[in-house]
Motif scaffolding. Structure first.
Motif, mmCIF file in Angstrom:
data_model
loop_
_atom_site.group_PDB
_atom_site.id
_atom_site.type_symbol
_atom_site.label_atom_id
_atom_site.label_comp_id
_atom_site.label_asym_id
_atom_site.label_seq_id
_atom_site.Cartn_x
_atom_site.Cartn_y
_atom_site.Cartn_z
ATOM 1 N N HIS A 258 0.857 -1.189 0.000
ATOM 2 C CA HIS A 258 0.000 0.000 0.000
ATOM 3 C C HIS A 258 0.891 1.235 0.000
ATOM 4 O O HIS A 258 1.199 1.808 1.047
ATOM 5 C CB HIS A 258 -0.904 -0.002 1.225
ATOM 6 C CG HIS A 258 -2.090 0.901 1.095
ATOM 7 N ND1 HIS A 258 -1.994 2.242 0.829
ATOM 8 C CD2 HIS A 258 -3.407 0.635 1.172
ATOM 9 C CE1 HIS A 258 -3.192 2.769 0.778
ATOM 10 N NE2 HIS A 258 -4.071 1.811 0.970
ATOM 11 N N SER B 81 0.680 4.457 -0.796
ATOM 12 C CA SER B 81 0.329 5.759 -0.233
ATOM 13 C C SER B 81 0.310 5.725 1.290
ATOM 14 O O SER B 81 0.721 6.691 1.939
ATOM 15 C CB SER B 81 -1.010 6.253 -0.779
ATOM 16 O OG SER B 81 -2.046 5.345 -0.483
ATOM 17 N N TYR B 82 -0.137 4.620 1.865
ATOM 18 C CA TYR B 82 -0.140 4.504 3.335
ATOM 19 C C TYR B 82 1.297 4.406 3.854
ATOM 20 O O TYR B 82 1.655 5.026 4.849
ATOM 21 C CB TYR B 82 -0.973 3.298 3.764
ATOM 22 C CG TYR B 82 -1.287 3.244 5.237
ATOM 23 C CD1 TYR B 82 -1.722 4.369 5.927
ATOM 24 C CD2 TYR B 82 -1.153 2.060 5.947
ATOM 25 C CE1 TYR B 82 -2.008 4.311 7.276
ATOM 26 C CE2 TYR B 82 -1.448 1.994 7.299
ATOM 27 C CZ TYR B 82 -1.874 3.117 7.954
ATOM 28 O OH TYR B 82 -2.152 3.062 9.288
ATOM 29 N N TYR B 83 2.128 3.659 3.147
ATOM 30 C CA TYR B 83 3.543 3.561 3.490
ATOM 31 C C TYR B 83 4.189 4.952 3.464
ATOM 32 O O TYR B 83 4.910 5.333 4.387
ATOM 33 C CB TYR B 83 4.241 2.622 2.501
ATOM 34 C CG TYR B 83 5.721 2.462 2.721
ATOM 35 C CD1 TYR B 83 6.212 1.465 3.544
ATOM 36 C CD2 TYR B 83 6.638 3.312 2.105
ATOM 37 C CE1 TYR B 83 7.575 1.310 3.743
ATOM 38 C CE2 TYR B 83 7.993 3.169 2.299
ATOM 39 C CZ TYR B 83 8.459 2.165 3.123
ATOM 40 O OH TYR B 83 9.807 2.027 3.329
ATOM 41 N N LEU C 42 2.713 7.846 3.815
ATOM 42 C CA LEU C 42 2.174 8.625 4.929
ATOM 43 C C LEU C 42 2.972 8.346 6.202
ATOM 44 O O LEU C 42 3.386 9.271 6.907
ATOM 45 C CB LEU C 42 0.698 8.289 5.149
ATOM 46 C CG LEU C 42 0.081 8.908 6.399
ATOM 47 C CD1 LEU C 42 -0.289 10.357 6.146
ATOM 48 C CD2 LEU C 42 -1.129 8.120 6.851
ATOM 49 N N ASN D 224 -3.899 3.348 13.433
ATOM 50 C CA ASN D 224 -4.970 3.075 12.478
ATOM 51 C C ASN D 224 -6.154 2.590 13.298
ATOM 52 O O ASN D 224 -6.133 1.505 13.855
ATOM 53 C CB ASN D 224 -4.513 2.019 11.481
ATOM 54 C CG ASN D 224 -5.547 1.740 10.426
ATOM 55 O OD1 ASN D 224 -6.560 2.420 10.329
ATOM 56 N ND2 ASN D 224 -5.293 0.722 9.623
#
Length: 97
Positions: A35, A37-39, A41, A56
């Motif tokens: 993932h 984009s989450y990484y 972030l 989360n």
């Protein structure tokens, strides 16, 4: 997320939100492949704060149902002590955060 891990004693005050009363945490890891984009972030948060951990959450407040929409999430964000919330490609921060 059924397994808990001991939080290092020197990190308990640094990451109080995910740390349970018994000083454990339910940890999830994320890779850029899984993932991106989450990484990113999490990496950007680490760059800004020195802490490579984000919480989360299911966004449920006592006596309230779990948030089911972005509107629910934003309402919960502004009615609680959260400092910031990431929704999709957006990051909301409270002014005093």
């Amino acid at each position: 997320m059924a397994i808990t891990y001991n939080v290092l004693p020197e990190k308990i005050t640094e990451i109080p939100t995910p740390t349970h009363v018994d000083n454990t945490a339910r940890v999830q890891t994320v890779s850029k492949i899984q993932h991106g984009s989450y990484y990113d972030l999490i990496r950007n948060f680490e760059y800004e704060t020195g802490i490579p951990v984000v919480t989360n959450t299911s966004l449920n407040v006592k006596d309230q149902p779990i948030c089911l929409s972005p509107v629910d999430a934003i309402s919960t964000f502004y009615s609680t002590g959260m400092d910031g919330i990431a929704l999709g490609n957006y990051l909301l921060l409270k002014e005093d955060a």
